[in-house]
Structures are given as C-alpha cells and as structure tokens.
Design an enzyme around this catalytic site. Structure first.
Site, PDB file in Angstrom:
ATOM      1  N   GLU A 343       0.856  -1.184   0.000  1.00  0.00           N
ATOM      2  CA  GLU A 343       0.000   0.000   0.000  1.00  0.00           C
ATOM      3  C   GLU A 343       0.892   1.235   0.000  1.00  0.00           C
ATOM      4  O   GLU A 343       1.216   1.767  -1.045  1.00  0.00           O
ATOM      5  CB  GLU A 343      -0.929  -0.026   1.220  1.00  0.00           C
ATOM      6  CG  GLU A 343      -2.058   0.970   1.128  1.00  0.00           C
ATOM      7  CD  GLU A 343      -3.231   0.586   2.023  1.00  0.00           C
ATOM      8  OE1 GLU A 343      -4.167   1.384   2.099  1.00  0.00           O
ATOM      9  OE2 GLU A 343      -3.211  -0.497   2.643  1.00  0.00           O
ATOM     10  N   GLU A 603      -2.710   0.336  13.363  1.00  0.00           N
ATOM     11  CA  GLU A 603      -3.911   0.621  12.575  1.00  0.00           C
ATOM     12  C   GLU A 603      -5.170   0.249  13.348  1.00  0.00           C
ATOM     13  O   GLU A 603      -6.171   0.965  13.301  1.00  0.00           O
ATOM     14  CB  GLU A 603      -3.850  -0.158  11.258  1.00  0.00           C
ATOM     15  CG  GLU A 603      -5.014   0.051  10.336  1.00  0.00           C
ATOM     16  CD  GLU A 603      -4.840  -0.675   9.014  1.00  0.00           C
ATOM     17  OE1 GLU A 603      -5.533  -0.298   8.042  1.00  0.00           O
ATOM     18  OE2 GLU A 603      -4.005  -1.597   8.936  1.00  0.00           O
TER      19      GLU A 603
END
Length: 718
Positions: A343, A603
């Site tokens: 990502e 996260e």
C-alpha cells in the site's frame, strides 16, 4: 533546468534490472563552480568519479508525476577531476511501481508499462569566465547495473560480483519537460541509525534480528564472505504468539533483499527502495550473525523536530515515542498510511486527522506545502479529491473526512506557521472541493447520497463492517459544514469575497440541526460539538461523557471521531474523563498497544488481540500514524499550549494547562516561528506548580484566573 537536455532511456527493455547511465568528459581548465541538474522517471542515485552525489535518497521523490516532477541541483565543484565519469543508476520507484498491490486498474497497468529515463546535465563555470554544459543526449551510454532488481513493494537484489561489460548507446525519447519544477518538498534523507538489539533463534529455528524499534528505511550489514555467497533477508514488524517471525500482514509485498557477496569484508544496504520493519529473518546468511553486523537506517523527509512531550508515566512516554516514530516512518515525501505492506499510499483521511499533531511534532510546512500542491494537481475538474495523493486510486468516489484534507490541512498549516501563502496557493482547491459537494449532494445544504468510509474502523461497527455505526450522511454533512467554514476563514485571511460561502455555511448549520436533532453514537456527538453544529454544545458534550461512562469508560470511535474526542471532553468540563481515556491500559485504548510492546502506532486498537492472535492478515498495519493524533490534545489541553486563531503561527499564545490526577507531572514544548513555548505542571504535596515559558505575548489561564503576560518565564501555584 537552465539548458536543453534530452530525455534518455535504455535502447532495449531490461526487465527488472536497474540500468546505469554513464557519461565521461575532461575538465582541463580551473573550475569556479559546477552544478549537476538531474531528475528521473523513476528514482535515481548518481555518482561522480566514484563518489555519491548529494544525500538525497529516492530522488526525485514522489509527486503527481503527470503534472509535477521535481528536479534537483547539486554542487559538484569539489567532486570534479581532470578525467570525469558521471553514472546514474535508475530504479522503478513510485513512478513505475505496481501500486496499489491489491488491485489491477488501467491506470496501474499503464504506469507499470511506461518508460523510465533520466534528464539533466552539468553546468560548469570556469575561472576564466567561460562556461560548459554537458547534457543528457545520445552521447551517453548505458549498461546493466549490479542492482538486478529493485521495486518499492518487493525489495532489492544486488549482485556485488557483477561487472558491467556491455555498454550501449542510449535512446532519446519524448516526455514532457513542462512538468518540471525545482525541488519543492523536503529532501528524503538517511536519518537515525538504530543498532540491532539482538540476534536470536525463534522456536521455529529461524535466525532473526531485532532492532527493538520499528523504522522505515533499510538495513545496512557488514559481512566477511566468499564471492558468490548469498544473503536473503525478509522484513517483518512483529513476532507471532509463539515468538516466530511473521509478515503475513505485508500481503503481496515481498519486502525482501537478496545480495550476492563479493570476496572479503563488505558493507551494503539497498539504494532504490525502502521497507517498514523491526525484525529481519535471515533466510540465508553466511556464518553466525551477530548484532554488530546490522544497522537499521531510518529514511524519511528531512523534517526538523519541534515538539516534545514528557510525563511521569513510562507507558505514556512510550506512547509519545510511538507517535513520533510513526510520523518519521510515514513522512517519507508523502504522508503515507503505512510503510510496509503493498500500500504505502498518501491517504488523505490519515493526513487530515494528523496534520495538527504533525505540525507540532516536526516542522512540516514545506512538506505539506508540496503535498497539498499535488492534491490540487490531482483534484478532478469537478472538484472531487481522491482517497490518496498522489492519486493512484483513480476513479474512486470522493469520501467525506478524506477529501476534506483539501481544506483542513492548509488551514492547519497556516495556523501553526502563520504564512498565508499556503491559503493563497490552495484557495481555489478549497473552494472547488466545497463546490463539488454542493453540486453532487441529493439534499441541498447537506451531503447525502455519496459513498464514504464513514467512521472508519469505528469500534461500534456492526459485525462484518469496517465503517462504524455513525450515519454516513451525518458525517458527510458535518464535514461539509466544517470545510465550508474553513473556506470562509481562509477567504477572510487572504482578502477574497466569500459572501456566498458564508450564506452557505449558515444554511448548512440550520439544515443540519433540523435534520439531525438526535445523536446516536459517540462520533456523532463529537462532530456535532467539534464543528459547532449542536444547538447546545455543553448539553451534547455532557451526553457524550455519559455515553462513554455507560460504555465502561471506553471509546467506541474510529478514524473520524477519535481525533476530536478528548478535545470535546476537555473543552466542556470533562478533562478528568479525557485523562481516564488517555491513561486506560485495557483494550481499547492508546496504551493497550504499548502493553503489547508496540514501538509505533497501530492501525487497529487490537492489531494483536488479548489472546495473542492477530486481528487479521488482510488489513493489520503496526505502523499507522492516524491515532497518534491524540498528541495534539496533550499539547493543547494537558499542557495547554494553543495558537490564537487571530494571531496564527503563535504570534500570540493561549496557555491553559489542565492537569490530571492520573499523572504526577507533565510537560510539553513547541518550537514555533517565534521561539519555544513550554508548559509544565507538577503535583506537589498541597498544590499544583506551573512553569511556563513564552517567547510571545500570551494569555495564561491557571484554574479560574487569567493573566495577560509579555514574553518571559512564569511560575504559578494553584
């Protein structure tokens, strides 16, 4: 650039091999000054006469390449010799990277297939006043380099035994030079060096190196080996519950390095890629590895540390360290969500929630100025702003709280640093974003009918959802109001007519209040208060506090509500509850991850669950800075250091510390454009002692008393 260079590339495809471009010349007169101008479609590393040119890593950086490409200038006067050889090794970098890793799109396939190349030249001024210019053109040659493969996600393969024997004439090709801009952002540099903490064998028999700190960058190792010995290393963030190496959360990113040794003692690190890691798996390594052989080199934009927070609680201090490291690790030219998996994109939502904390922790004015220019460049004609900048997710719907980075980030950078130029640069973009919502809503003066991320990763999400339970139209309409208000404020600063936006904001607030008289979740309460949308903010904040207590003094918020929750509590008389949330150690909390050994921000609140298992392999980064936005509450509420909106850049300050019983003492400082402001409070036996230093005129509020002070150092007792 000051002269007519040509774009050059290899004359044939090289597959994954990184080409090296070469040019030789003689300098027979005395040189007064020599400058190298260089850029690339890809990332490059240049050497002149065997010496590295500059300290820029992964040059020319990452911009909205189709519209903006930075070039660099290097003073190479001291590197010149009579016989000169300039070499430039080219990697794919972000320009030709298969980003994002989880989907194939026409844009991605086009990006992978486009050519790499370099453009530049050397400008020499001699002592006698004459000048010489050496540019990229067909006089250059190219060959295969010892870097046999390099790519952002998958890593690098270097064969140190390889010698370039075949050199070929380069090929000139057409690519725009109109997109060229001088270096605008901070240079990416090698920063801290982290020594390996240990080398050990896991229960599975793996040889693993632990640096004790997650970093973004690469490992440098020294080894005594025979020619042809092979080193193969994998990167990981955490160990699994049994203590074995783990990197399944990297998804498709291989994140590996391979090195073929030459003879004897040698030191090497990757040159054209980067990794997010704490642990290394030595899959192949000659001899018995020792910690002294490994150095973790942190690589990020050259931002200067300006903030500091210290407290009496070691766990809270570790959280602060995690927040600072999370910023370092994700501020690599672009504010990325994470540095490790397939990502590493400039997610707008993450950036906007963290901008304030980011600007207190480090000097990021230049960093965000460059990134916001890319946001404006990638903004669609209709005003829509992508989920990521540079926009490598072309075609997605604009989401509330993500695309609002177009207004929130420039306003915060202006507030922190006091330079209205950022508002002048971004004002058109800010208006276009608000106009997009106005033109695409299904309900006038609200934002309805869109597709959004909601309160992403909200803890109150129904089973199987990532979006939380807050109503998406509620969130979207709240941010519509907030962005419109910021357009009005920006317009007033730079002298633009914003009458229409003032009227729009009034209508949004009225319509919002009529449409949403009730608030159902913690996040809905938070946004209604934070953005001034509630009819009675005190009553709404009180209801939020009661809801939190009813939930067992737990947050139920996600990406949208969490950054504001403690501010809303403190601003309306519930600082005690804010401290309870901050200092909570059980899941869900900021300190839960600290208890699990985190060295950066996760996260997910439970990226490693209470039973030791992982939340998932699909979306479980252990280096995601967004929830680190809590630091701005510590600066502004706990330590009490706040900018006065009418005097941006801390030209004047408002200092109102709010002590908490959970801590013995707390101190914070921010190095502003006008000097360092610091605030510290300490619980003594029978009072609270405050020590405040301000280089600017300030309003200091201690308990119920307010003082107007000039620059100086002040001691108060309460």
């Amino acid at each position: 650039m000051e002269f007519q260079a040509k774009w050059i590339r290899t004359s044939e495809e090289t597959g994954g091999v990184c080409p090296v471009f070469r040019k030789g010349w003689k300098t027979e007169k005395k040189v007064e000054r020599a400058t190298l101008y260089l850029t690339a479609l890809g990332v490059y590393e240049a050497h002149l006469n065997g010496k590295r040119v500059g300290k820029y890593v992964l040059a020319p950086g990452w911009t909205a390449y189709d519209k903006r490409l930075q070039y660099q200038e290097y003073d190479i006067t001291d590197l010149l010799r009579e016989e000169n050889e300039l070499t430039v090794t080219l990697g794919k970098g972000w320009f030709r990277s298969p980003m994002p890793g989880w989907q194939d799109t026409p844009d991605k396939l086009q990006r992978i297939g486009r050519p790499g190349g370099i453009l530049g030249g050397v400008h020499i001024v001699y002592m006698d006043g004459s000048e010489e210019v050496i540019v990229t053109d067909q006089s250059w040659i190219w060959g295969e380099s010892r870097i046999r493969f390099s790519e952002i996600y998958d890593g690098e393969f270097c064969d140190d035994t390889f010698v370039t024997k075949e050199w070929n004439t380069v090929k000139e090709f057409a690519w725009s030079k109109e997109i060229l801009i001088p270096q605008e952002g901070e240079e990416i540099r090698e920063q801290e060096v982290v020594a390996a903490k240990s080398v050990f064998r896991t229960p599975a028999g793996e040889m693993v190196v632990d640096f004790g700190q997650e970093i973004t960058g690469y490992v440098e190792f020294t080894v005594d080996a025979h020619a042809g010995d092979r080193i193969h290393i994998l990167h990981g963030e955490v160990l699994d519950a049994e203590g074995n190496f783990y990197n399944a959360n990297y998804r498709s990113a291989k994140a590996e390095i391979t090195y073929i040794c030459s003879e004897g003692t040698q030191t090497w690190h990757p040159a054209l890629t980067f990794f997010g890691f704490r642990y290394l798996l030595l899959d192949e390594f000659p001899g018995e590895a020792t910690p002294e052989q490994f150095r973790g080199i942190a690589v990020y934009s050259d931002i200067r540390k300006t903030g500091e927070i210290q407290t009496s609680d070691p766990a809270l201090n570790q959280l602060i360290s995690n927040i600072f490291w999370g910023q370092r690790d994700n501020f690599l030219d672009v504010p990325t969500d994470c540095p490790q998996r397939d990502e590493r994109l400039g997610w707008t939502g993450d950036a906007q929630v963290f901008t304030k904390t980011a600007s207190y922790n480090f000097d990021v004015e230049r960093f965000f100025t460059k990134w916001l220019h890319d946001l404006a460049a990638d903004q669609m004609e209709n005003g829509a702003v992508g989920h990521v900048v540079p926009d490598y997710l072309v075609g997605g719907n604009a989401s509330a709280a993500w695309a609002d980075a177009a207004t929130i980030c420039p306003w915060q950078i202006y507030q922190t640093y006091g330079n209205p130029q950022i508002l002048k640069d971004q004002f058109t973009s800010m208006k276009k974003w608000v106009d997009y919502v106005t033109n695409h809503t299904t309900t006038p003066c609200l934002w309805t009918g869109g597709e959004h991320f909601g309160d992403w990763l909200g803890l109150d999400a129904p089973q199987g959802s990532y979006k939380g339970s807050s109503r998406e139209d509620f969130i979207a309409s709240a941010f519509y109001a907030h962005s419109t208000e910021l357009v009005v404020k920006a317009g007033h600063v730079i002298g633009e007519d914003v009458t229409a936006y003032e009227a729009l904001h009034e209508n949004i607030v009225e319509t919002f209040r009529n449409t949403y008289p009730d608030y159902r979740t913690q996040t809905e309460h938070i946004l209604a208060v934070q953005f001034g949308l509630a009819e009675d903010c005190q009553k709404t904040a009180d209801a939020l506090a009661q809801m939190i207590r009813d939930d067992g003094c737990q947050m139920r918020t996600g990406f949208v509500g969490t950054p504001y929750i403690l501010h809303v509590l403190s601003n309306y008389g519930h600082t005690d509850l804010a401290y309870t949330l901050l200092c909570r150690k059980e899941y869900p909390s900021w300190l839960y991850a600290v208890g699990k050994g985190a060295t950066t921000i996760w996260e997910h609140w439970d990226g490693i669950m209470e039973n030791g298992e992982f939340w998932s392999t699909d979306m479980n980064s252990f280096n995601h800075y967004a929830y680190g936005s809590v630091a701005d509450w510590i600066y502004e509420q706990a330590a009490g250091i706040r900018v006065v909106e009418e005097h941006p850049g801390f030209e004047k300050a408002w200092i109102q510390p709010k002590p908490g019983d959970q801590l013995e003492w707390l101190g914070a400082s921010i190095e502003t454009r006008h000097g360092k402001i610091s605030s510290r409070w300490t619980h003594t036996d029978d009072a609270i002692r405050y020590e405040i230093v301000t280089p600017v005129p300030a309003q200091i509020v201690i308990g119920e008393k307010e003082y107007a002070v000039e620059p100086g150092k002040y001691i108060f007792w309460e």
